[in-house]
Design a protein around this motif. Structure first.
Motif, mmCIF file in Angstrom:
data_model
loop_
_atom_site.group_PDB
_atom_site.id
_atom_site.type_symbol
_atom_site.label_atom_id
_atom_site.label_comp_id
_atom_site.label_asym_id
_atom_site.label_seq_id
_atom_site.Cartn_x
_atom_site.Cartn_y
_atom_site.Cartn_z
ATOM 1 N N TRP A 258 0.812 -1.214 0.000
ATOM 2 C CA TRP A 258 0.000 0.000 0.000
ATOM 3 C C TRP A 258 0.845 1.265 0.000
ATOM 4 C CZ3 TRP A 258 -5.077 -0.038 -0.921
ATOM 5 C CH2 TRP A 258 -5.772 -1.238 -0.739
ATOM 6 N N ASP A 259 1.992 1.258 0.680
ATOM 7 C CA ASP A 259 2.798 2.466 0.754
ATOM 8 C C ASP A 259 3.339 2.873 -0.610
ATOM 9 O OD1 ASP A 259 2.284 2.530 3.448
ATOM 10 O OD2 ASP A 259 4.208 1.655 4.029
ATOM 11 N N ASP A 260 3.514 1.911 -1.511
ATOM 12 C CA ASP A 260 4.005 2.235 -2.849
ATOM 13 C C ASP A 260 2.985 3.031 -3.658
ATOM 14 O OD1 ASP A 260 6.480 0.878 -2.544
ATOM 15 O OD2 ASP A 260 5.474 -1.034 -2.927
ATOM 16 N N LEU A 261 1.706 2.914 -3.304
ATOM 17 C CA LEU A 261 0.667 3.578 -4.086
ATOM 18 C C LEU A 261 0.640 5.086 -3.883
ATOM 19 C CD1 LEU A 261 -2.376 1.149 -3.770
ATOM 20 C CD2 LEU A 261 -0.376 1.016 -5.255
ATOM 21 N N VAL A 262 1.202 5.576 -2.794
ATOM 22 C CA VAL A 262 1.145 7.014 -2.509
ATOM 23 C C VAL A 262 2.479 7.702 -2.774
ATOM 24 C CG1 VAL A 262 -0.757 6.786 -0.880
ATOM 25 C CG2 VAL A 262 1.589 6.607 -0.044
ATOM 26 N N GLY B 250 4.359 10.374 -8.321
ATOM 27 C CA GLY B 250 4.487 9.863 -9.675
ATOM 28 C C GLY B 250 3.759 8.573 -9.950
ATOM 29 N N THR B 251 3.283 7.903 -8.911
ATOM 30 C CA THR B 251 2.519 6.673 -9.120
ATOM 31 C C THR B 251 1.122 7.030 -9.636
ATOM 32 O OG1 THR B 251 3.695 5.529 -7.343
ATOM 33 C CG2 THR B 251 1.601 4.584 -8.056
ATOM 34 N N SER B 252 0.701 6.371 -10.705
ATOM 35 C CA SER B 252 -0.595 6.662 -11.317
ATOM 36 C C SER B 252 -1.523 5.477 -11.118
ATOM 37 C CB SER B 252 -0.411 6.948 -12.811
ATOM 38 O OG SER B 252 -1.642 7.263 -13.413
ATOM 39 N N SER C 245 -12.154 -1.432 -1.760
ATOM 40 C CA SER C 245 -10.775 -0.986 -1.924
ATOM 41 C C SER C 245 -10.435 0.157 -0.980
ATOM 42 C CB SER C 245 -10.533 -0.550 -3.379
ATOM 43 O OG SER C 245 -10.692 -1.628 -4.267
ATOM 44 N N MET C 246 -11.349 1.120 -0.849
ATOM 45 C CA MET C 246 -11.073 2.255 0.023
ATOM 46 C C MET C 246 -11.012 1.833 1.495
ATOM 47 S SD MET C 246 -10.440 4.961 -1.669
ATOM 48 C CE MET C 246 -10.528 5.454 -3.397
ATOM 49 N N LEU C 247 -11.853 0.878 1.872
ATOM 50 C CA LEU C 247 -11.790 0.384 3.250
ATOM 51 C C LEU C 247 -10.496 -0.385 3.496
ATOM 52 C CD1 LEU C 247 -15.440 -0.752 4.065
ATOM 53 C CD2 LEU C 247 -14.323 1.435 4.541
ATOM 54 N N ALA C 248 -10.041 -1.136 2.492
ATOM 55 C CA ALA C 248 -8.759 -1.844 2.629
ATOM 56 C C ALA C 248 -7.624 -0.845 2.803
ATOM 57 C CB ALA C 248 -8.513 -2.722 1.405
ATOM 58 N N ALA C 249 -7.668 0.253 2.044
ATOM 59 C CA ALA C 249 -6.637 1.288 2.160
ATOM 60 C C ALA C 249 -6.673 1.934 3.539
ATOM 61 C CB ALA C 249 -6.843 2.341 1.067
ATOM 62 N N TRP C 250 -7.877 2.247 4.015
ATOM 63 C CA TRP C 250 -8.039 2.842 5.350
ATOM 64 C C TRP C 250 -7.477 1.905 6.421
ATOM 65 C CZ3 TRP C 250 -10.048 7.392 7.381
ATOM 66 C CH2 TRP C 250 -10.384 7.373 8.738
ATOM 67 N N GLN C 251 -7.838 0.629 6.335
ATOM 68 C CA GLN C 251 -7.432 -0.307 7.382
ATOM 69 C C GLN C 251 -5.943 -0.627 7.324
ATOM 70 O OE1 GLN C 251 -9.510 -0.809 9.698
ATOM 71 N NE2 GLN C 251 -8.254 -2.172 10.948
ATOM 72 N N HIS C 252 -5.313 -0.419 6.158
ATOM 73 C CA HIS C 252 -3.855 -0.553 6.093
ATOM 74 C C HIS C 252 -3.198 0.367 7.114
ATOM 75 C CE1 HIS C 252 0.278 -0.424 4.763
ATOM 76 N NE2 HIS C 252 0.157 0.866 4.501
ATOM 77 N N GLU D 109 -5.195 11.182 5.719
ATOM 78 C CA GLU D 109 -4.106 11.712 4.906
ATOM 79 C C GLU D 109 -3.666 10.697 3.866
ATOM 80 O OE1 GLU D 109 -1.255 14.062 3.231
ATOM 81 O OE2 GLU D 109 -2.922 14.604 4.553
ATOM 82 N N TYR D 110 -3.647 9.415 4.265
ATOM 83 C CA TYR D 110 -3.268 8.375 3.304
ATOM 84 C C TYR D 110 -4.288 8.309 2.156
ATOM 85 C CZ TYR D 110 -2.238 3.952 1.145
ATOM 86 O OH TYR D 110 -1.939 2.993 0.201
ATOM 87 N N ILE D 111 -5.576 8.304 2.479
ATOM 88 C CA ILE D 111 -6.599 8.263 1.435
ATOM 89 C C ILE D 111 -6.487 9.492 0.533
ATOM 90 C CG2 ILE D 111 -9.079 8.292 0.953
ATOM 91 C CD1 ILE D 111 -8.208 5.633 2.034
ATOM 92 N N SER D 112 -6.209 10.652 1.114
ATOM 93 C CA SER D 112 -6.038 11.863 0.312
ATOM 94 C C SER D 112 -4.886 11.714 -0.665
ATOM 95 C CB SER D 112 -5.798 13.075 1.224
ATOM 96 O OG SER D 112 -6.936 13.344 2.028
ATOM 97 N N GLN D 113 -3.777 11.145 -0.206
ATOM 98 C CA GLN D 113 -2.624 10.935 -1.083
ATOM 99 C C GLN D 113 -2.949 9.921 -2.171
ATOM 100 O OE1 GLN D 113 0.431 9.776 1.680
ATOM 101 N NE2 GLN D 113 0.843 11.867 2.356
ATOM 102 N N LEU D 114 -3.704 8.884 -1.798
ATOM 103 C CA LEU D 114 -4.111 7.875 -2.771
ATOM 104 C C LEU D 114 -4.975 8.500 -3.862
ATOM 105 C CD1 LEU D 114 -3.932 4.648 -2.994
ATOM 106 C CD2 LEU D 114 -6.257 4.669 -2.090
ATOM 107 N N LEU D 115 -5.926 9.329 -3.458
ATOM 108 C CA LEU D 115 -6.807 9.978 -4.426
ATOM 109 C C LEU D 115 -6.057 10.980 -5.302
ATOM 110 C CD1 LEU D 115 -9.906 10.505 -2.130
ATOM 111 C CD2 LEU D 115 -9.784 8.983 -4.115
ATOM 112 N N ALA D 116 -5.040 11.614 -4.735
ATOM 113 C CA ALA D 116 -4.237 12.545 -5.525
ATOM 114 C C ALA D 116 -3.535 11.829 -6.670
ATOM 115 C CB ALA D 116 -3.211 13.248 -4.634
ATOM 116 N N ASN D 117 -3.272 10.550 -6.500
ATOM 117 C CA ASN D 117 -2.644 9.738 -7.547
ATOM 118 C C ASN D 117 -3.674 9.025 -8.426
ATOM 119 O OD1 ASN D 117 -0.122 10.478 -6.679
ATOM 120 N ND2 ASN D 117 0.342 8.558 -5.635
#
Length: 350
Positions: free
Chosen positions: A138-142, A145-147, A162-169, A182-190
Motif C-alpha cells: 500500500w505504501d508504494d501507491l502514494v 508519480g505513481t498513477s 478498496s477504500m476500506l482496505a486502504a483505510w485499514q492498512h 491523509e493516506y486516502i487523500s494521497q491515494l486519491l491525488a494519484n
C-alpha cells in the motif's frame, strides 16, 4: 493431483465490456422458464459457466437466464426502482439492504450456511507485466508519480471495498484516523479518474498507461486468463470481500434452486476457476488449479493480515454511514466521499 477448471474466455474487449444479456444469449428460450439475474459488474464470465452447469442438473433443465450486469449500487437502485429480478447478486450488503428495505427481498435472506454470501475475494493491485514500478504494498501507491486507477465509491462496490482496505492498512498497523485520512487523500491525488464500476476500471487500466489498478483478485485473474500483459500483487495486508446474493420475494420457480447451486461445492468450484475464493460455510469444496493465478496450484494464499468488514469495521451498516454517506437531508458526507470531493478526482457514473 488437483483438478483444473479452465476458464473459457473470448476477446478481452468483448468479455470486459458491460452487457445486459437476453435469455437467448445463454442458450435456450422456447418453452424454458427464464430467470432474471441482476448482478454486479464482474460476474458475467463466471456466471455464464454457472448457468450452463446448472442447466445440466435436474433442477435446471427447464431453466434459462436473462442476466444484467453493472456497478453494484446502480444495479441495486435499478431493482428498487422496478427492474425485473428473480435473483440479485451484489458486491455489498448495503446494496442488498436497499432491496430488503423496499420489500423486494426477505429480511431473513442471510439465514443460511453462508450467511447470504455467494462469492468472495480480496483486494489486490493489478500492475503492468513484470511489475516495472516494483509495486509491493500500500505504501508504494502514494509515492510521487505513481498513477492509479480505481472505481468510483459512489456507484461501485469494488471501490468501497478498496477504500476500506486502504483505510485499514493505516489503522490496522497502528495509525490514527487522521493519518488514515491523509493516506486516502494521497491515494486519491494519484487517482485522477474514478470509473463507474470495477469492470470499467479494468478497461480503463488496460487501455491506458497507469501504473496500478486497485480491484478484486478475481478480476485480476480473469484479465490474465484473457492473455493480457498484466500481473497482480496481493499485499501483505488486505480486506476480505464478501458478495451477497438472494432471491426476490416474487421470484419464479427455480430461482432458489439456482442460488442453492451457486452456494454448493460444485458452484463454488466453478467460481473458483474464475478467480473467486470459496465462500465460508460451504462444505466439500475442492479448490481447483486456477489458470491465471500467480500460483495455479495454490491460487488463494492467505495474506499475512486479512481484515474483515465485521471484525474491523463493525459491519456494513456502520462502515457505510461513516465512510460513504452521501450527505442527503443535511447529514454530513462520509469520510471517503468527502475526501473525493476535496480531491478533484473525476468520479464518473453510468
Amino acid at each position: 493431483m488437483k483438478k483444473t477448471i479452465k476458464a473459457t474466455v473470448v476477446g478481452l474487449t468483448g468479455v470486459l465490456a458491460l452487457t445486459a444479456c437476453t435469455s437467448n444469449d445463454i442458450g435456450g428460450g422456447g418453452s424454458k422458464d427464464t430467470l432474471s439475474l441482476v448482478g454486479f459488474s464482474v460476474l458475467e464470465t463466471a456466471n455464464d459457466a454457472e448457468f450452463k452447469a446448472f442447466e445440466d442438473t435436474d433442477a435446471g433443465k427447464d431453466i434459462d437466464f436473462a442476466p444484467s450486469y453493472g456497478a453494484s449500487g446502480d444495479q441495486s437502485r435499478a431493482v428498487e426502482a422496478g427492474a425485473e429480478a428473480d435473483i440479485v447478486h451484489f458486491s455489498l450488503e448495503t446494496d442488498m439492504k436497499r432491496v430488503v428495505d423496499a420489500g423486494l427481498v426477505a429480511e431473513d435472506w442471510k439465514d443460511n450456511a453462508t450467511n447470504g454470501i455467494a462469492t468472495s475475494s480480496v483486494v489486490v493491485f493489478v500492475v503492468r507485466k513484470g511489475n516495472p514500478e516494483g509495486i509491493a504494498g500500500w505504501d508504494d501507491l502514494v509515492k510521487d508519480g505513481t498513477s492509479i486507477v480505481a472505481a468510483n465509491p459512489g456507484s461501485s462496490g469494488a471501490a468501497r471495498w478498496s477504500m476500506l482496505a486502504a483505510w485499514q492498512h493505516v489503522i490496522g498497523n497502528g495509525g490514527t484516523e487522521d493519518e488514515a485520512k491523509e493516506y486516502i487523500s494521497q491515494l486519491l491525488a494519484n487517482t485522477p479518474v474514478l470509473p463507474a464500476s470495477a469492470r470499467d476500471a479494468t478497461s480503463a487500466f488496460l487501455e491506458g498507461d497507469q501504473d496500478v489498478l486497485i480491484t478484486y483478485e478475481n478480476e485480476a485473474i480473469l484479465a490474465k486468463q484473457n492473455g493480457t500483459d498484466i500481473d497482480y500483487v496481493i499485499p501483505e495486508d488486505t480486506l476480505l470481500i464478501e458478495n451477497p446474493a438472494a432471491v426476490t420475494v416474487d421470484a419464479k420457480d427455480g430461482a432458489q434452486d439456482f442460488l442453492d447451486f451457486l452456494e454448493s461445492a460444485e458452484g463454488q468450484e466453478i467460481y473458483a476457476g474464475y478467480g473467486f475464493r470459496p465462500t465460508a460455510g460451504v462444505e466439500g469444496v475442492e479448490v481447483p488449479e486456477v489458470e491465471g493465478a500467480n500460483d495455479p496450484a495454490n491460487p488463494f494464499p492467505t495474506p499475512a493480515q486479512l481484515f474483515t468488514i465485521d471484525g474491523d469495521f463493525g459491519g456494513w451498516s456502520e462502515a457505510a454511514e461513516k465512510f460513504f454517506a452521501d450527505g442527503e437531508d443535511g447529514e454530513p458526507l462520509g469520510i471517503v466521499i468527502d475526501l473525493i470531493e476535496k480531491s478533484g478526482s473525476d468520479a464518473q457514473e453510468d
